[in-house]
Design an enzyme around this catalytic site. Structure first.
Site, PDB file in Angstrom:
ATOM      1  N   ASP A   1       0.841  -1.202   0.000  1.00 45.63           N
ATOM      2  CA  ASP A   1       0.000   0.000   0.000  1.00 45.63           C
ATOM      3  C   ASP A   1       0.877   1.253   0.000  1.00 45.63           C
ATOM      4  O   ASP A   1       0.378   2.369  -0.062  1.00 45.63           O
ATOM      5  CB  ASP A   1      -1.025  -0.007   1.148  1.00 45.63           C
ATOM      6  CG  ASP A   1      -0.388   0.065   2.525  1.00 45.63           C
ATOM      7  OD1 ASP A   1       0.854  -0.050   2.639  1.00 45.63           O
ATOM      8  OD2 ASP A   1      -1.137   0.226   3.514  1.00 45.63           O
TER       9      ASP A   1
ATOM     10  N   ASP B   1      -1.015  -6.317  -0.302  1.00 47.07           N
ATOM     11  CA  ASP B   1      -1.121  -5.592   0.962  1.00 47.07           C
ATOM     12  C   ASP B   1      -2.570  -5.150   1.164  1.00 47.07           C
ATOM     13  O   ASP B   1      -3.209  -4.645   0.232  1.00 47.07           O
ATOM     14  CB  ASP B   1      -0.224  -4.344   0.862  1.00 47.07           C
ATOM     15  CG  ASP B   1       0.381  -3.964   2.190  1.00 47.07           C
ATOM     16  OD1 ASP B   1       0.105  -4.637   3.199  1.00 47.07           O
ATOM     17  OD2 ASP B   1       1.156  -2.988   2.201  1.00 47.07           O
TER      18      ASP B   1
ATOM     19  N   GLU C   1       9.347  -4.120  10.741  1.00 47.30           N
ATOM     20  CA  GLU C   1       9.743  -2.808  10.208  1.00 47.30           C
ATOM     21  C   GLU C   1      10.183  -1.874  11.332  1.00 47.30           C
ATOM     22  O   GLU C   1       9.516  -1.757  12.368  1.00 47.30           O
ATOM     23  CB  GLU C   1       8.569  -2.170   9.428  1.00 47.30           C
ATOM     24  CG  GLU C   1       8.934  -0.780   8.905  1.00 47.30           C
ATOM     25  CD  GLU C   1       8.022  -0.229   7.818  1.00 47.30           C
ATOM     26  OE1 GLU C   1       7.101  -0.943   7.374  1.00 47.30           O
ATOM     27  OE2 GLU C   1       8.252   0.930   7.423  1.00 47.30           O
TER      28      GLU C   1
HETATM   29  O1  KIV Z   1       3.497  -1.049   1.713  1.00 49.08           O
HETATM   30  C1  KIV Z   1       4.649  -1.517   1.638  1.00 49.08           C
HETATM   31  O2  KIV Z   1       5.356  -1.382   0.641  1.00 49.08           O
HETATM   32  C2  KIV Z   1       5.139  -2.242   2.804  1.00 49.08           C
HETATM   33  C3  KIV Z   1       6.577  -2.631   2.846  1.00 49.08           C
HETATM   34  C4  KIV Z   1       7.475  -1.481   2.825  1.00 49.08           C
HETATM   35  C5  KIV Z   1       6.873  -3.585   3.940  1.00 49.08           C
HETATM   36  O3  KIV Z   1       4.381  -2.502   3.691  1.00 49.08           O
END
Ligand code: KIV
Length: 265
Positions: A45, A84, A182
């Site tokens: 996301d 995501d 993270e």
């Molecule tokens: O949204 C994303 O790209 C992520 C990663 C950076 C882990 O959640």
């Protein structure tokens, strides 16, 4: 190269082979990233920030994510595609979470989904996993919690470490097949990685995770606004692109383009 699977990722952890993950949001980047040999493509996301220009990931919608996921899976990558889940697509109820995660698999063609949160979201991970939708968890600095955290700050320092460890154990127990760590101290990430049987995928979490993930725009130098400390830039494409565009503009204005070889008789 064979198509990547979740059992294969688990074996990689068992054999001490590092897992490589990069984001992609569209067809050409999915092909390029897959061609580079990554194990997992995350349709993050983060698209809301690096692709759509929002300040945070919070405005991203299910329909927008589905659009990106479809564009990526259309490239038929060998890498495992993880979709995501956007903010408010899985938090309000288990039913809504299952339905929305199901759309990413059924309509989007993804093999798995990712949700942010630890102990607070383990009931969702458990429900979604129980209907055979593999879930990647995401703990530590979770960008959808930006307001609670008061910014994008490293999590898990000092007395917060226990809470992050509890989150890691909770998501594994709930059935997640992997977990993104993270923005946490490297020693904490190392401790979590040695205690969990599922792979840990780090971003700003040091070298001891079972794998690493970064945002493609960051490693290619496409985001000029801000580059976090944990990013390593492997190319500096923004000036190259600007210079190509300036060259084109100059050629059209001066009449150099199109030349005879670009014209039909
Ligand atoms: O949204 C994303 O790209 C992520 C990663 C950076 C882990 O959640």
């Amino acid at each position: 190269m064979k198509k990547m699977t979740i059992p294969e990722l688990l074996k990689m952890k068992q054999h001490g082979q590092r897992i490589t993950v990069l984001t992609a949001y569209d067809f050409p980047f999915a092909r390029l990233v897959d061609g580079g040999g990554v194990d997992v493509i995350l349709v993050g996301d983060s698209a809301g920030v690096v692709f759509a220009g929002h300040e945070t990931t919070l405005p991203v919608t299910m329909d927008e994510m589905l659009y990106h996921v479809r564009a990526v899976t259309r490239a038929e990558p060998k890498a495992l595609v993880v979709a995501d889940m956007p903010f408010m697509s899985y938090q309000t109820s288990v039913e809504e979470a299952c339905r929305n995660c199901g759309r990413m698999i059924k309509d989007g063609g993804a093999a798995a989904v990712k949700v942010e949160g630890g102990s607070n979201i383990s009931h969702v991970i458990s429900a979604v996993s129980s209907i055979d939708i593999p879930v990647m968890a995401h703990i530590g600095l979770t960008p959808q919690s930006v307001h609670r955290m008061g910014g994008y700050k490293v999590q898990g320092r000092n007395d917060q470490a226990e809470r992050i460890m509890a989150d890691a154990l909770a998501v594994e127990h709930a059935g997640a097949f992997a977990v993104v760590l993270e923005g946490i101290p490297a020693v904490l990430a190392a401790d979590i990685s040695s205690r969990l049987t599922i792979p840990t995928i780090g971003i700003g979490a040091g070298p001891s995770c079972d794998g690493q993930v970064l945002v493609i725009h960051d490693i290619l130098g496409l985001c000029e606004k801000y580059s976090p400390k944990f990013v390593k830039r492997y190319a500096d494409l923004a000036p190259l692109i600007s210079s190509a565009v300036a060259h084109y503009v100059a050629d059209v204005r001066s009449g150099v383009f199109p030349a005879e070889e670009h014209s039909f008789s």
